[in-house]
Design a protein around this motif. Sequence first.
Motif, PDB file in Angstrom:
ATOM      1  N   ASP A  19       0.797  -1.215   0.000  1.00 41.03           N
ATOM      2  CA  ASP A  19       0.000   0.000   0.000  1.00 41.03           C
ATOM      3  C   ASP A  19       0.839   1.279   0.000  1.00 41.03           C
ATOM      4  OD1 ASP A  19      -2.628  -1.242   0.151  1.00 41.03           O
ATOM      5  OD2 ASP A  19      -1.992  -1.907   2.132  1.00 41.03           O
ATOM      6  N   ARG A  22       1.966   2.640  -3.370  1.00 43.28           N
ATOM      7  CA  ARG A  22       0.827   3.190  -4.106  1.00 43.28           C
ATOM      8  C   ARG A  22       0.493   4.588  -3.599  1.00 43.28           C
ATOM      9  NH1 ARG A  22      -2.941   0.460  -1.969  1.00 43.28           N
ATOM     10  NH2 ARG A  22      -3.886   2.196  -0.821  1.00 43.28           N
ATOM     11  N   GLN A  23       0.440   4.762  -2.290  1.00 44.52           N
ATOM     12  CA  GLN A  23       0.111   6.057  -1.715  1.00 44.52           C
ATOM     13  C   GLN A  23       1.154   7.112  -2.088  1.00 44.52           C
ATOM     14  OE1 GLN A  23      -0.179   4.185   2.271  1.00 44.52           O
ATOM     15  NE2 GLN A  23      -2.067   5.385   2.510  1.00 44.52           N
ATOM     16  N   VAL A  26       0.813   8.027  -5.882  1.00 47.26           N
ATOM     17  CA  VAL A  26      -0.318   8.932  -6.129  1.00 47.26           C
ATOM     18  C   VAL A  26       0.061  10.357  -5.734  1.00 47.26           C
ATOM     19  CG1 VAL A  26      -2.655   9.548  -5.394  1.00 47.26           C
ATOM     20  CG2 VAL A  26      -2.105   7.172  -5.915  1.00 47.26           C
ATOM     21  N   THR A  85      -5.931  12.709  -2.907  1.00 47.90           N
ATOM     22  CA  THR A  85      -4.552  12.384  -2.527  1.00 47.90           C
ATOM     23  C   THR A  85      -4.402  12.336  -1.011  1.00 47.90           C
ATOM     24  OG1 THR A  85      -3.710  13.400  -4.566  1.00 47.90           O
ATOM     25  CG2 THR A  85      -2.140  13.089  -2.762  1.00 47.90           C
ATOM     26  N   GLN A  88      -6.550   9.195   0.542  1.00 46.19           N
ATOM     27  CA  GLN A  88      -5.973   7.856   0.459  1.00 46.19           C
ATOM     28  C   GLN A  88      -4.886   7.606   1.508  1.00 46.19           C
ATOM     29  OE1 GLN A  88      -2.923   7.029  -2.183  1.00 46.19           O
ATOM     30  NE2 GLN A  88      -2.086   9.033  -1.600  1.00 46.19           N
ATOM     31  N   GLN A  99      -9.638   1.581  -2.661  1.00 45.05           N
ATOM     32  CA  GLN A  99      -8.487   2.426  -2.979  1.00 45.05           C
ATOM     33  C   GLN A  99      -7.361   1.631  -3.625  1.00 45.05           C
ATOM     34  OE1 GLN A  99      -9.297   5.431  -2.932  1.00 45.05           O
ATOM     35  NE2 GLN A  99     -11.135   4.929  -1.759  1.00 45.05           N
ATOM     36  N   GLY A 103      -6.099   3.340  -6.871  1.00 46.17           N
ATOM     37  CA  GLY A 103      -4.914   4.170  -6.658  1.00 46.17           C
ATOM     38  C   GLY A 103      -3.941   4.237  -7.826  1.00 46.17           C
TER      39      GLY A 103
END
Length: 282
Positions: A19, A22-23, A26, A85, A88, A99, A103
């Motif tokens: 995760d 990905r965060q 983004v 943004t 998430q 998400q 994402g």
Amino acid sequence: MTTSSPGTRPAVPGARGSDLPRQLTVTVCFIVCLVGSMIGVGVFGGTPIAQAAGGALNADATYLAPASGAFSIWSAIYTGLGAYTLWQWLPSERTSERQRSLGWLVAASLLLNAGWILSVQAGWVGFSVLVIVALLAVLAVCFARYSRTPARNWIEAVVVDGTLGLYLGWVSVATCANIAAALSDAGWNGFGLAPEVWSITVLAVVAALGAALAAYGRGRLAPAAALAWGLSWIAVSRLNGELPSSGTAFAAVAAAVVVALAAVVYRFIGRNRIPAAATARR
């Protein structure tokens, strides 16, 4: 066969992987997109989009070009993307299946957005068509994914569904305008048909696609609102600009009405189906 317990969401495509990357992706892509948009409006000395590429994308370049006021919708879209943004990063969203599914696609859309601006700034109008078509495809996949599962609350409905819906609706209109600009820039003669014939035909297709989105999304309002907004500004441009076309203006208004009505009708139908289904299960 797997089943989900009450209150949990079913697995959706793309829900895998770590995760944190990905965060972070983004977030970085949003910053890149924001900087690109500032270049696109000339904040850092770049040529505004309407003046770039020899004016191929200005409001009077083709019959499908919207008036300049239409682009104010980007303020709402960028504000929504900024909120997404931040959203998430919430602990409750970090491992959200929804998400995880969206994402990476949102990150790709942000890069494509920036890429489109740079391609137009470079004068590559033909290449910009490929970029915006790819952006439209990515947003369409986003729409298909978030339409499968409802938002958990109104905040998510606004930040995620609303933002991505506006994004999709506007890019749908922008894609038509971009393709028309590229063809005009290349000197295409429309197979001898009058430009107004092509513009009315394209607007009829856009109306049909808008109705299809309303049907698939069960009357989601954001895509319809952005589509109707863009179509209305095409009408304004054709009535008040230097390239007048009453036929195109009428078709644009008619298309906007069809899209808006389709969203309202399918939303009404969708809301009525839920109580009916609940009654049938009793």
